[in-house]
Design an enzyme around this catalytic site. Structure first.
Site, short mmCIF file in Angstrom:
data_model
loop_
_atom_site.label_atom_id
_atom_site.label_comp_id
_atom_site.label_asym_id
_atom_site.label_seq_id
_atom_site.Cartn_x
_atom_site.Cartn_y
_atom_site.Cartn_z
N THR A 166 19.33 86.31 62.52
CA THR A 166 19.10 86.84 61.16
C THR A 166 17.63 86.84 60.74
OG1 THR A 166 19.47 84.65 60.15
CG2 THR A 166 21.40 86.10 60.40
N ASP A 225 24.81 80.44 78.00
CA ASP A 225 23.99 81.39 77.27
C ASP A 225 23.34 82.32 78.29
OD1 ASP A 225 22.86 81.23 74.15
OD2 ASP A 225 21.57 82.40 75.49
N ASP A 277 26.77 85.87 80.99
CA ASP A 277 26.92 87.09 80.22
C ASP A 277 28.42 87.18 79.92
OD1 ASP A 277 27.43 89.74 79.38
OD2 ASP A 277 25.77 90.54 80.54
N VAL A 278 28.80 87.06 78.66
CA VAL A 278 30.21 86.93 78.31
C VAL A 278 31.02 88.20 78.58
CG1 VAL A 278 29.81 85.14 76.59
CG2 VAL A 278 29.77 87.55 75.88
N LYS A 315 33.69 92.11 64.54
CA LYS A 315 34.06 90.85 63.90
C LYS A 315 35.46 90.93 63.28
CE LYS A 315 30.44 88.50 65.01
NZ LYS A 315 30.56 87.37 65.95
N TYR A 370 29.20 96.16 64.22
CA TYR A 370 29.27 94.71 64.02
C TYR A 370 30.50 94.37 63.18
CZ TYR A 370 27.82 89.96 62.82
OH TYR A 370 27.76 88.60 62.65
N THR A 423 19.49 81.90 61.27
CA THR A 423 19.54 81.74 62.73
C THR A 423 18.54 82.71 63.35
OG1 THR A 423 21.18 83.47 63.15
CG2 THR A 423 22.03 81.26 62.59
#
Length: 266
Positions: free
Chosen positions: A209, A40, A66-67, A175, A171, A206
């Site tokens: 949200t 994370d 950091d992905v 996705k 977004y 989460t």
């Protein structure tokens, strides 16, 4: 399906593992016997999750990530193999909504700027984390899984990768990219016994949200659109990830697991 622990002897890498769906998945994987590497960008929460899993008898290590950075992916996969000898499972869970991080309560139906107001910088920010991060993670994990004789890659998409809404257009695009990318990767690596599937959560409570669900009008409309009448929990989604990670899903690849309380069926 056999009772008992379902991931004994397996090694799992879970991104976004410090909170929300990622934390629930890391916790559940460890409970089922997996050695978990959770990553994370939030080191404080990540280390706390590592400690929680270890303190309850599980096996876990945390790594800051950091992905978006390909070199870091290579380091983390190499460290996982060095520590545990193999890599069997990758859960690409890290993601963002594209909403202003400083916004505590969503003030409109759109979680982020409307399309005409969105900057290229904002678009790229969402796409790099949500879509490019999944590509980089899959690319890094495949060689390790080939060495292990196969594996399971689980990519968190969204119902926003299947249907349109008032949500941030970037977004949705990110996705949707995850959804189709997962199918392409599944076909490419099926002969190598590497399964790739996408998971499509509906409206889940989460940290991501909280701003939306803190607005009574947004929360009401989302609940009204969900036939089962409640928001999902991170554990609801983690249970689906556990199935896809386990040998119970040995003949499942290129699929979309929708966990949305019936929203997209309505």
């Amino acid at each position: 399906m056999q009772p008992g622990k379902r991931l004994i002897g397996k090694v799992a890498l879970v991104t976004g593992g410090a909170s929300g769906i990622g934390a629930a998945t890391a916790r559940l994987f460890a409970l089922h016997g997996a050695s978990v590497v959770l990553t994370d960008s939030n080191a404080t929460l990540g280390k706390a999750m590592e400690k929680e899993i270890v303190d309850t008898g599980g096996t876990a290590t945390f790594a800051t990530q950091d992905v978006r950075h390909e070199a870091r992916w290579a380091e983390i996969v190499a460290d996982a193999e060095k520590a545990y000898g193999r890599l069997d499972i990758l859960c690409n869970i890290a993601g963002i909504s594209g909403r202003d991080p400083k916004l505590n309560i969503q003030t409109s139906l759109t979680a982020g700027p409307r399309l005409a107001d969105q900057t290229l910088e904002q678009w790229n920010w969402v796409m790099e984390i949500n879509a490019t991060g999944v590509f980089l993670g899959t690319k890094a994990a495949v060689p390790a899984m080939l060495r292990a004789g196969g594996g399971s890659i689980i990519n968190i998409s969204s119902i926003c990768g299947i249907v349109g809404s008032h949500a941030n257009a970037a977004y949705h695009a990110s996705k949707g990219a995850v959804r189709i990318f997962s199918k392409a990767a599944a076909i490419q690596y099926a002969r190598d016994k590497i399964r790739v599937n996408s998971v499509h959560p509906g409206f889940v409570d989460t940290p991501m949200t909280v701003p939306g669900h803190s607005n009574p009008d947004v929360a009401r409309q989302r609940l009204e659109a969900t036939p089962l009448g409640r928001f999902g929990t991170p554990d609801d989604i983690a249970a689906g990830c556990l199935y896809l990670a386990s040998d119970d899903a040995a003949w499942v690849t290129g699929s979309e697991l929708v966990i949305d309380g019936g929203m997209t069926a309505n």
